[in-house]
Motif scaffolding. Structure first.
Motif, short mmCIF file in Angstrom:
data_model
loop_
_atom_site.label_atom_id
_atom_site.label_comp_id
_atom_site.label_asym_id
_atom_site.label_seq_id
_atom_site.Cartn_x
_atom_site.Cartn_y
_atom_site.Cartn_z
N GLN A 158 32.86 44.56 39.94
CA GLN A 158 33.37 45.92 39.68
C GLN A 158 33.67 46.64 40.99
O GLN A 158 34.72 47.27 41.13
CB GLN A 158 32.37 46.73 38.87
CG GLN A 158 32.22 46.27 37.45
CD GLN A 158 31.20 47.10 36.70
OE1 GLN A 158 30.96 48.26 37.01
NE2 GLN A 158 30.57 46.50 35.70
N TYR A 174 29.83 42.63 33.00
CA TYR A 174 30.77 42.80 34.11
C TYR A 174 29.92 42.93 35.36
O TYR A 174 29.30 43.97 35.60
CB TYR A 174 31.61 44.06 33.91
CG TYR A 174 32.98 44.04 34.53
CD1 TYR A 174 33.21 43.53 35.81
CD2 TYR A 174 34.06 44.56 33.85
CE1 TYR A 174 34.46 43.52 36.36
CE2 TYR A 174 35.33 44.56 34.40
CZ TYR A 174 35.53 44.05 35.65
OH TYR A 174 36.79 44.05 36.21
N GLU A 194 39.30 41.56 38.53
CA GLU A 194 39.68 41.48 37.12
C GLU A 194 40.20 40.07 36.86
O GLU A 194 40.58 39.37 37.79
CB GLU A 194 40.80 42.47 36.77
CG GLU A 194 40.44 43.92 36.92
CD GLU A 194 41.58 44.84 36.53
OE1 GLU A 194 41.29 45.95 36.09
OE2 GLU A 194 42.76 44.45 36.67
N THR A 228 37.77 37.97 29.16
CA THR A 228 38.54 38.86 30.02
C THR A 228 37.67 39.97 30.60
O THR A 228 36.85 40.55 29.88
CB THR A 228 39.72 39.48 29.24
OG1 THR A 228 40.56 38.42 28.77
CG2 THR A 228 40.54 40.42 30.09
N TRP A 229 37.87 40.25 31.87
CA TRP A 229 37.26 41.39 32.55
C TRP A 229 38.38 42.26 33.07
O TRP A 229 39.25 41.79 33.79
CB TRP A 229 36.39 40.94 33.72
CG TRP A 229 35.15 40.23 33.30
CD1 TRP A 229 33.92 40.79 33.09
CD2 TRP A 229 34.99 38.83 33.02
NE1 TRP A 229 33.03 39.83 32.71
CE2 TRP A 229 33.66 38.62 32.67
CE3 TRP A 229 35.86 37.74 33.05
CZ2 TRP A 229 33.15 37.36 32.34
CZ3 TRP A 229 35.37 36.50 32.73
CH2 TRP A 229 34.02 36.32 32.38
N LYS A 230 38.37 43.55 32.67
CA LYS A 230 39.42 44.48 33.09
C LYS A 230 38.78 45.82 33.39
O LYS A 230 38.01 46.33 32.58
CB LYS A 230 40.47 44.62 32.00
CG LYS A 230 41.65 45.48 32.40
CD LYS A 230 42.85 45.18 31.54
CE LYS A 230 44.01 46.05 31.88
NZ LYS A 230 44.63 45.75 33.13
N MET A 231 39.13 46.38 34.53
CA MET A 231 38.63 47.70 34.91
C MET A 231 39.26 48.73 34.00
O MET A 231 40.44 48.68 33.68
CB MET A 231 38.97 48.01 36.36
CG MET A 231 38.41 47.02 37.37
SD MET A 231 36.63 47.03 37.53
CE MET A 231 36.40 48.56 38.37
#
Length: 115
Positions: free
Chosen positions: A48, A43, A53, A111-114
């Motif tokens: 970030q 990430y 996201e 997928t990138w999710k906080m």
């Protein structure tokens, strides 16, 4: 009219002959590819900090020997930073397991999710 049909058929054959042939990947092989990609996925700090996201879809072409034959972004995340990382992930893996049945192509979501 017949000349046009013949020209179209010849053009289709030439295009088909120049495109690499990829087999349909097995679910087991696809699972291994997903695991390898997940192990290399980072990430990016800049994403970030901005709160970026999203999910990218990558089309990955793997040669019969397991080497990366090509990678393309077929669905972007909306973040240039995450899209760049998505393309880099496949290159970080380097070699994939040789696909059963020869060269294969697979579309994989990243997928990138906080949290």
């Amino acid at each position: 009219m017949a000349k046009m049909w013949v020209r179209g058929a010849v053009l289709a054959l030439v295009c088909a002959a120049s495109a690499p042939a990829f087999a349909a990947p097995s679910p087991e092989w696809t699972g291994k590819v997903r695991q390898l990609l997940a192990s290399k996925q980072d990430y990016p700090r800049a994403a970030q900090v901005r709160g970026d996201e999203g999910t990218a879809k990558l089309k990955i072409d793997v040669a019969a020997d397991g080497s990366l034959a090509g990678v393309a972004l077929v669905q972007p995340t909306g973040s240039a930073t995450l899209d760049k990382e998505a393309l880099a992930v496949a290159r970080k893996v380097g070699a994939f397991p040789p696909p059963p049945g020869g060269a294969a192509s697979v579309v994989v979501p990243l997928t990138w999710k906080m949290m």
